[in-house]
Design an enzyme around this catalytic site. Structure first.
Site, mmCIF file in Angstrom:
data_model
loop_
_atom_site.group_PDB
_atom_site.id
_atom_site.type_symbol
_atom_site.label_atom_id
_atom_site.label_comp_id
_atom_site.label_asym_id
_atom_site.label_seq_id
_atom_site.Cartn_x
_atom_site.Cartn_y
_atom_site.Cartn_z
ATOM 1 N N GLY A 48 -12.687 6.734 -9.056
ATOM 2 C CA GLY A 48 -12.026 5.438 -9.215
ATOM 3 C C GLY A 48 -12.325 4.578 -7.994
ATOM 4 O O GLY A 48 -13.149 3.673 -8.023
ATOM 5 N N CYS A 94 12.256 -9.066 0.124
ATOM 6 C CA CYS A 94 13.396 -8.658 0.951
ATOM 7 C C CYS A 94 13.419 -7.152 1.165
ATOM 8 O O CYS A 94 14.283 -6.445 0.634
ATOM 9 C CB CYS A 94 14.687 -9.122 0.293
ATOM 10 N N TYR A 109 -6.620 0.214 -6.609
ATOM 11 C CA TYR A 109 -5.179 0.424 -6.410
ATOM 12 C C TYR A 109 -4.509 -0.785 -5.736
ATOM 13 O O TYR A 109 -3.543 -0.638 -4.997
ATOM 14 C CB TYR A 109 -4.926 1.714 -5.618
HETATM 15 N N1 LLP Z 1 -9.039 11.752 -11.827
HETATM 16 C C1 LLP Z 1 -7.729 12.047 -11.788
HETATM 17 C C2 LLP Z 1 -7.203 13.078 -12.652
HETATM 18 C C3 LLP Z 1 -6.887 11.343 -10.894
HETATM 19 O O1 LLP Z 1 -5.604 11.646 -10.849
HETATM 20 C C4 LLP Z 1 -7.425 10.332 -10.070
HETATM 21 C C5 LLP Z 1 -6.582 9.575 -9.138
HETATM 22 C C6 LLP Z 1 -8.799 10.043 -10.169
HETATM 23 C C7 LLP Z 1 -9.571 10.786 -11.047
HETATM 24 C C8 LLP Z 1 -9.467 8.993 -9.350
HETATM 25 O O2 LLP Z 1 -9.361 9.250 -7.989
HETATM 26 P P1 LLP Z 1 -10.150 8.353 -6.921
HETATM 27 O O3 LLP Z 1 -11.627 8.556 -7.178
HETATM 28 O O4 LLP Z 1 -9.762 6.938 -7.133
HETATM 29 O O5 LLP Z 1 -9.716 8.853 -5.624
HETATM 30 N N2 LLP Z 1 -2.683 5.021 -5.524
HETATM 31 C C9 LLP Z 1 -3.355 5.860 -4.543
HETATM 32 C C10 LLP Z 1 -4.408 6.741 -5.175
HETATM 33 C C11 LLP Z 1 -3.874 7.609 -6.287
HETATM 34 C C12 LLP Z 1 -4.934 8.422 -6.976
HETATM 35 C C13 LLP Z 1 -4.384 9.109 -8.174
HETATM 36 N N3 LLP Z 1 -5.337 9.834 -8.942
HETATM 37 C C14 LLP Z 1 -3.917 4.973 -3.463
HETATM 38 O O6 LLP Z 1 -3.751 3.762 -3.537
HETATM 39 O O7 LLP Z 1 -4.501 5.479 -2.514
#
Ligand code: LLP
Length: 423
Positions: A277, A350, A378
């Site tokens: 992602g 706030c 995100y």
């Molecule tokens: N696959 C699964 C099953 C996941 O749970 C996630 C992310 C991804 C792929 C993608 O991960 P990435 O390549 O984006 O690291 N909100 C947080 C990140 C939460 C990620 C949750 N799962 C932030 O802003 O850092």
């Protein structure tokens, strides 16, 4: 500046060939501004480094689910990793291919399973025995055969923020390594299920290759055990989690990642998949915001801006560091006396936790524009309407062309679904 797509020209920050000052004038602030060329470059980097190794890259929709972004990735052949019926609907609305879509998540509802079965997705990434039996019953009821993969928890430390680490035993995610074999046998025996794969996801914003290698090796051990049990898999999905540079992190080069996969999975017949992602979209966007008020003082100097934790929650939630740039550079001859300080960039919400950045050395005046960097992942995806704040608009720049890819929310729409009691 940050990347080739966000550069200073004559003292003004540009996205490709568009000045951010022009975007602010046309669309107002706060707004998310993305570069199409930056997205293309990130996608191309994946193709170049992982082509021939990873057969299908399923973009994790949760990072940024805007239809324009999903559509561009779909056109480039990307698949999708979804975690809800809502994300499935988004993928379909954006022209994504359900046959290239995997469904992750610990809490899939029956309705979501039905929708995904009807759409004909590539596979369900199953996270518990309980979920497996509900999916089997749901598929049987619809007269369908559900393709399944188990998300196995390899119990490795991804060495990332505890809130975004998912591969340790104490996390709620995945099935325990030791239980996986029995679950596979159970699934293989059910006529409404077809075992197609195995997957993992050990966390997010990972900058070390070793945890990936360790987890991939453990996964392969299990694949071999299953093979001996007579369960042949079609694919191995190594999840997402590749980190990016926000400040001074050293991201894993995709080439090194590909090389690791080649080494670990040499000679295996299964096709490799992954679910990135952040790495695809983090660097494609900035959050454009205007300074409303300056409130210098001891011990902190506050610059109150019109973007808030409702627009970008990562600093408040994870103490995440994002770069902050002045859109218009003050010339040294200009009188900025008294304004060149270490500013805390805070929003109007706030909550004391409502900050975008702490102690940034900037020369600021009220009305100035700031760009918060590396927010393509995100950012908008985690925005909220707290304090009855309408969500920001999203704009896509392509050369000198600007397209509004999501209009700013209208305040009156915020209570559209609400009702006042008759008496
Ligand atoms: N696959 C699964 C099953 C996941 O749970 C996630 C992310 C991804 C792929 C993608 O991960 P990435 O390549 O984006 O690291 N909100 C947080 C990140 C939460 C990620 C949750 N799962 C932030 O802003 O850092």
């Amino acid at each position: 500046m940050m990347t080739n797509f966000f550069q200073e020209r004559n003292g003004i920050l540009y996205v490709e060939d568009v000045a951010l000052t022009d975007i602010a004038e046309q669309f107002g602030t706060p707004s998310y501004v993305y570069s199409r060329a930056a997205l293309m470059a990130a996608a191309q980097e994946f193709h170049a480094a992982l082509g021939g190794v990873v057969d299908l890259v399923c973009y994790a929709v949760k990072a940024n689910g805007n239809l324009a972004i999903l559509n561009l990735l779909a056109r480039l052949g990307f698949g999708f990793d979804i975690v809800s019926g809502g994300e499935l609907a988004r993928v379909l609305a954006a022209g994504g291919d359900p046959a290239k879509t995997v469904f992750s998540g610990v809490g899939k509802t029956v309705a979501e399973m039905e929708a995904a079965l009807q759409a004909g997705i590539l596979c369900f990434n199953i996270e518990s025995a309980a979920e497996l039996s509900v999916l089997a019953a749901t598929a049987a009821r619809l007269g369908k055969v559900a393709p399944v993969s188990f998300r196995v928890n390899p119990d490795v430390d991804a060495k990332t923020h505890p809130y975004i680490s998912t591969g340790l035993k104490e996390n709620k995610f995945g099935v325990a390594f030791d239980e996986a074999r029995a679950l596979y046998r159970q699934a293989a025996a059910l006529p409404s299920l077809r075992v197609v794969g195995i997957d993992m996801h050990i966390g997010s914003q990972i900058t070390e290759l070793a945890p990936f290698r360790e987890a991939a090796e453990k996964l392969l051990q299990l694949v071999r055990v299953l093979e001996a049990d007579g369960i042949a898999l079609e694919h191995i999905d190594i999840g997402g989690g590749l980190g990016v540079r926000y400040r001074d992190e050293q991201p894993i080069p995709l080439g090194a990642f590909a090389q690791m996969l080649r080494e670990v999975f040499a000679g295996r017949p299964e096709r490799l998949m992954m679910e990135p992602g952040r790495r695809l979209v983090a660097h494609i966007g900035v959050l454009l915001t205007r300074v409303l008020y300056l409130k210098p003082g001891a011990p902190r100097n506050f610059a109150i801006v019109d973007a808030a934790m409702t627009d970008l929650v990562r600093p408040a939630l994870y103490e995440a560091w994002h770069p902050v740039f002045a859109v218009t550079k003050r010339s040294t001859t200009e009188n900025t006396s008294g304004s060149e300080k270490n500013w805390d960039i805070v929003g109007p919400v706030c909550e004391s936790g409502d900050f975008l950045a702490h102690e940034r050395p900037l020369a600021l005046r009220e009305g100035d524009l700031l760009a918060v960097g590396v927010v393509g992942a995100y950012g908008m995806a985690m925005s909220s309407n707290y304090n009855a704040r309408p969500r920001a608009c999203e704009v896509m720049v392509d050369g000198s062309e600007i397209t509004l890819i999501r209009a700013r929310e209208e305040v009156k729409k915020l209570w559209e679904a609400e009702r006042i009691l008759p008496k």
